[in-house]
Write a protein that holds these residues in place. Structure first.
Motif, PDB file in Angstrom:
ATOM      1  N   ILE A 130       0.866  -1.170   0.000  1.00 48.13           N
ATOM      2  CA  ILE A 130       0.000   0.000   0.000  1.00 48.13           C
ATOM      3  C   ILE A 130       0.911   1.231   0.000  1.00 48.13           C
ATOM      4  CG2 ILE A 130      -1.905   1.179   1.128  1.00 48.13           C
ATOM      5  CD1 ILE A 130      -2.519  -1.671   0.167  1.00 48.13           C
ATOM      6  N   TYR A 131       0.825   2.025  -1.050  1.00 46.56           N
ATOM      7  CA  TYR A 131       1.713   3.185  -1.211  1.00 46.56           C
ATOM      8  C   TYR A 131       0.829   4.425  -1.397  1.00 46.56           C
ATOM      9  CZ  TYR A 131       5.859   5.784  -2.724  1.00 46.56           C
ATOM     10  OH  TYR A 131       6.889   6.684  -2.816  1.00 46.56           O
ATOM     11  N   ASP A 132       0.894   5.336  -0.425  1.00 38.89           N
ATOM     12  CA  ASP A 132       0.043   6.531  -0.465  1.00 38.89           C
ATOM     13  C   ASP A 132      -1.437   6.163  -0.587  1.00 38.89           C
ATOM     14  OD1 ASP A 132       1.775   8.554  -0.025  1.00 38.89           O
ATOM     15  OD2 ASP A 132       2.125   9.026  -2.137  1.00 38.89           O
ATOM     16  N   GLY A 133      -1.843   5.102   0.079  1.00 42.13           N
ATOM     17  CA  GLY A 133      -3.236   4.689   0.044  1.00 42.13           C
ATOM     18  C   GLY A 133      -3.634   3.946  -1.212  1.00 42.13           C
ATOM     19  N   LYS A 134      -2.697   3.748  -2.125  1.00 39.44           N
ATOM     20  CA  LYS A 134      -2.973   3.037  -3.383  1.00 39.44           C
ATOM     21  C   LYS A 134      -2.353   1.643  -3.329  1.00 39.44           C
ATOM     22  CE  LYS A 134      -2.775   7.412  -5.943  1.00 39.44           C
ATOM     23  NZ  LYS A 134      -2.293   8.199  -4.787  1.00 39.44           N
ATOM     24  N   LEU A 135      -2.969   0.716  -4.042  1.00 44.46           N
ATOM     25  CA  LEU A 135      -2.445  -0.641  -4.140  1.00 44.46           C
ATOM     26  C   LEU A 135      -1.385  -0.667  -5.234  1.00 44.46           C
ATOM     27  CD1 LEU A 135      -2.578  -3.646  -3.355  1.00 44.46           C
ATOM     28  CD2 LEU A 135      -4.440  -3.905  -5.014  1.00 44.46           C
ATOM     29  N   GLY A 148     -10.257   0.661  -8.566  1.00 42.80           N
ATOM     30  CA  GLY A 148      -9.630  -0.300  -9.470  1.00 42.80           C
ATOM     31  C   GLY A 148      -8.937   0.329 -10.659  1.00 42.80           C
ATOM     32  N   LYS A 149      -9.026   1.646 -10.795  1.00 50.23           N
ATOM     33  CA  LYS A 149      -8.420   2.322 -11.937  1.00 50.23           C
ATOM     34  C   LYS A 149      -6.924   2.495 -11.726  1.00 50.23           C
ATOM     35  CE  LYS A 149      -8.706   6.633 -14.591  1.00 50.23           C
ATOM     36  NZ  LYS A 149      -9.375   7.962 -14.686  1.00 50.23           N
ATOM     37  N   CYS A 150      -6.140   2.227 -12.772  1.00 49.80           N
ATOM     38  CA  CYS A 150      -4.696   2.420 -12.708  1.00 49.80           C
ATOM     39  C   CYS A 150      -4.389   3.919 -12.837  1.00 49.80           C
ATOM     40  CB  CYS A 150      -3.986   1.650 -13.826  1.00 49.80           C
ATOM     41  SG  CYS A 150      -2.187   1.785 -13.785  1.00 49.80           S
ATOM     42  N   VAL A 151      -3.635   4.457 -11.899  1.00 45.17           N
ATOM     43  CA  VAL A 151      -3.350   5.902 -11.894  1.00 45.17           C
ATOM     44  C   VAL A 151      -1.872   6.211 -12.075  1.00 45.17           C
ATOM     45  CG1 VAL A 151      -5.376   6.505 -10.527  1.00 45.17           C
ATOM     46  CG2 VAL A 151      -3.249   5.876  -9.367  1.00 45.17           C
ATOM     47  N   LYS A 152      -1.033   5.180 -12.075  1.00 49.68           N
ATOM     48  CA  LYS A 152       0.403   5.439 -12.265  1.00 49.68           C
ATOM     49  C   LYS A 152       1.100   4.229 -12.873  1.00 49.68           C
ATOM     50  CE  LYS A 152       4.668   6.850  -9.939  1.00 49.68           C
ATOM     51  NZ  LYS A 152       5.309   7.240  -8.655  1.00 49.68           N
ATOM     52  N   ILE A 153       1.859   4.487 -13.945  1.00 53.48           N
ATOM     53  CA  ILE A 153       2.749   3.504 -14.554  1.00 53.48           C
ATOM     54  C   ILE A 153       4.104   4.188 -14.721  1.00 53.48           C
ATOM     55  CG2 ILE A 153       3.225   2.060 -16.561  1.00 53.48           C
ATOM     56  CD1 ILE A 153       0.249   1.879 -17.079  1.00 53.48           C
ATOM     57  N   PRO A 154       5.089   3.858 -13.875  1.00 53.30           N
ATOM     58  CA  PRO A 154       6.376   4.554 -13.916  1.00 53.30           C
ATOM     59  C   PRO A 154       7.056   4.516 -15.282  1.00 53.30           C
ATOM     60  CG  PRO A 154       6.226   3.196 -11.938  1.00 53.30           C
ATOM     61  CD  PRO A 154       5.052   2.843 -12.803  1.00 53.30           C
ATOM     62  N   GLN A 155       6.820   3.456 -16.065  1.00 55.85           N
ATOM     63  CA  GLN A 155       7.555   3.282 -17.317  1.00 55.85           C
ATOM     64  C   GLN A 155       6.861   3.946 -18.515  1.00 55.85           C
ATOM     65  OE1 GLN A 155       6.480   0.790 -15.352  1.00 55.85           O
ATOM     66  NE2 GLN A 155       8.354   0.075 -14.333  1.00 55.85           N
ATOM     67  N   ILE A 156       5.705   4.559 -18.326  1.00 58.57           N
ATOM     68  CA  ILE A 156       4.990   5.126 -19.458  1.00 58.57           C
ATOM     69  C   ILE A 156       5.659   6.428 -19.897  1.00 58.57           C
ATOM     70  CG2 ILE A 156       3.334   6.609 -18.232  1.00 58.57           C
ATOM     71  CD1 ILE A 156       1.150   5.370 -20.057  1.00 58.57           C
ATOM     72  N   THR A 157       5.636   6.704 -21.207  1.00 57.16           N
ATOM     73  CA  THR A 157       6.264   7.924 -21.716  1.00 57.16           C
ATOM     74  C   THR A 157       5.471   9.159 -21.311  1.00 57.16           C
ATOM     75  OG1 THR A 157       5.068   7.674 -23.808  1.00 57.16           O
ATOM     76  CG2 THR A 157       7.288   6.746 -23.696  1.00 57.16           C
ATOM     77  N   GLU A 158       6.149  10.273 -21.210  1.00 55.72           N
ATOM     78  CA  GLU A 158       5.503  11.512 -20.765  1.00 55.72           C
ATOM     79  C   GLU A 158       4.409  11.922 -21.744  1.00 55.72           C
ATOM     80  OE1 GLU A 158       6.726  16.111 -19.548  1.00 55.72           O
ATOM     81  OE2 GLU A 158       8.287  14.647 -20.034  1.00 55.72           O
TER      82      GLU A 158
END
Length: 532
Positions: A130-135, A148-158
């Motif tokens: 659990i990171y900042d309240g997110k799974l 259930g919505k994805c809000v962060k993908i570190p590898q995605i392009t800007e």
């Protein structure tokens, strides 16, 4: 308050129905989704039955009307976990039949439940954090909000958008009377009326002790065991004052209700039936896997108290189950009960399950190997095994709507054998790596369903806290004993030497007490056979 003391006390129920005959033996083959009839050889088993008793003693035939009824295992509420034991800061991986789910608390403390796999590369989300309240999936760092919505993908392009398909499949859950229930269907809206409600747990002054156990055998075998009063005097002899092997005797059973969702009835010792004002015990089983036991007690002053024992079972995969046990009453607790902490009763419950574990695990193994209905394997006595036969006959009616089952006259084997995880991780593995505990076979460093620590302690916030506390005290007392011994050597005065040596003795006694308490919570019951 003890598991055996409360095991089968239920209040009366009303309806009475007839006892019909059994259907033909059938094997439901899932490979082509069509039932096909297979003839099983019965001569050997019938011969055994004739040798030991008459039809009045052996339960051979099943009741009429056991033909299949409409049933879908996904359209039920299953007990997922005790609310008080859900971790505040870690995801929890759980299983219902063959469906793996992840349960956790979001940033607002709200419970969330999703399919336990990341849409990216199928990694288990329960092995994340659990990171900042997110799974967060710890494989590549994808993060998901409570919806259930994805809000962060570190590898995605800007500037790129997160794919809409990068979302989680949610399961409906409800918190009811301290238990989290899960609705397994994604096709049918949850039926809130099916959530079990236990009236006694809502009464003023009602107090309960609740515990949870993960067990290494099928849920149907667990339920058989829980509704089997005949085994208690033998298997649990002297576990407490209520179980004595010399009390083993013939029992009577009176089935008063049979429905598509279960059965109920009275039972008691045959010798007690003629006792004046005798009130028999009462048992009720309800789909999908709830066994409840209630009783009303009226004292000499006319005051009524309510006693309840609940067994809430969840199928946790092939050869595995999880059980929530809840005992409570409205009676004012005695001084003796107040003196004992709740964790003491938890370890007593664990001992009871460990006494049966070897029998039930081997029973599970034989059922899987023989691949025939229980009617072909069991010798069910009317004076001992009526509830077991009733349960297996109920499975005949509804089993076609389950992933797999073993009925009295029919079976349906799993389509595929269970996948064994050789390297479990996440919440359980983290604990197993950092806090190895003693079990029935030496010291274990990996999750083991036969080990009390992994069956119960890691699922119980109170017992985990107690183990950690005693471990901390034990380390502190070791230091204190070392310092006290050193001072006893260094000082010259006799009185000081005596005082420090006495302190060392007390510290060592404290260390021994801590070791005993840790062992009590983490070490399996070992049966010692004595001469009878």
């Amino acid at each position: 308050m003890n598991l055996l003391h409360f095991q089968f006390q239920l209040q009366p129920c009303l309806a009475r129905t007839h006892h019909p005959n059994s259907p033909p033996f059938t094997f439901l083959a899932k490979s082509d989704d069509k039932p096909r009839t297979i003839l099983f050889r019965q001569q050997k088993f019938r011969a055994i039955a004739k040798e030991i008793s008459t039809e009045a003693t052996i339960i051979e035939e099943g009741p009429q009307g056991n033909e299949a009824v409409n049933y879908d295992w996904t359209q039920e509420w299953y007990p997922l976990y005790l609310t008080k034991n859900v971790p505040d800061d870690a995801p929890l991986g759980l299983t219902v039949f063959d469906k793996q789910v992840v349960l956790y608390k979001d940033a607002n403390g709200e419970l969330r439940c999703f399919e336990d796999r990341c849409p990216h590369r199928l990694a288990k989300l329960s092995e994340g954090q659990i990171y900042d309240g997110k799974l967060e999936c710890l494989y590549h760092g994808w993060q998901f909000e409570g919806n259930g919505k994805c809000v962060k993908i570190p590898q995605i392009t800007e500037g790129a958008k997160i794919p809409q398909s990068a979302c989680l499949k949610a399961y409906e859950i409800r918190d009811s009377q301290g238990v989290i229930w899960i609705w397994m269907s994604h096709k049918t809206p949850p039926n809130l009326e099916k959530i079990p409600w236990f009236a006694n747990f809502d009464r003023p002054g009602f107090r309960d002790i609740s515990t949870i156990q993960e067990l290494p055998y099928d849920h149907s075998i667990l339920l058989e065991n829980l509704m089997d009063p005949a085994h208690v005097p033998i298997s649990h002899d002297r576990t407490d004052f209520t179980a004595k092997r010399e009390d083993a005797t013939a029992l009577f059973f009176n089935v008063t209700e049979r429905t598509d969702r279960g059965f109920a009835g009275y039972w008691g010792r045959e010798g007690d039936r003629k006792t004046p004002d005798y009130i028999p015990n009462f048992l009720r089983f309800e789909a999908p896997c709830v066994l409840q036991n209630n009783r009303e007690i009226i004292d000499k002053n006319g005051k009524k108290d309510y006693v309840s024992g609940l067994f809430l079972c969840r199928p946790a995969g092939q050869g595995k189950s999880m059980l929530i046990v809840r005992f409570g009453n409205t009676k004012k607790p005695s001084l003796m009960l107040k003196l004992f902490p709740e964790w003491y009763f938890h370890q007593n419950f664990s001992s009871v399950f460990e006494q049966d574990m070897g029998f039930l695990s081997s029973q599970n193994e034989i059922l899987m190997r023989e691949k025939v209905p229980t009617r072909q394997l069991y010798i069910n006595l009317r004076s001992a095994d009526t509830w077991v036969a009733e349960y297996r006959k109920w499975m005949d009616k509804v089993g076609h709507g389950m992933p797999y089952y073993f009925g009295h006259s029919t079976i349906s084997l799993p389509e595929k054998p269970a996948v064994i995880e050789h390297a479990p991780a996440g919440f359980v593995a983290n604990l197993s790596a950092s806090q190895p505990a003693k079990g029935g076979i030496g010291t274990l460093h990996a999750p083991n369903p036969a080990n009390r620590y992994f069956r119960h302690v890691i699922h119980c916030r109170e017992c985990m806290s107690v183990v950690k506390s005693f471990q901390t005290w034990k380390k502190a007392l070791y230091v204190a004993a070392f310092v006290s011994t050193a001072l006893a050597i260094l000082v010259s005065g006799r009185q000081w030497k005596a005082a420090f040596l006495l302190s060392t003795t007390l510290f060592l006694a404290g260390i021994q007490t801590c070791s005993w308490a840790i062992s009590l919570n983490t070490t399996n019951f070992i049966r010692t056979h004595r001469k009878i």
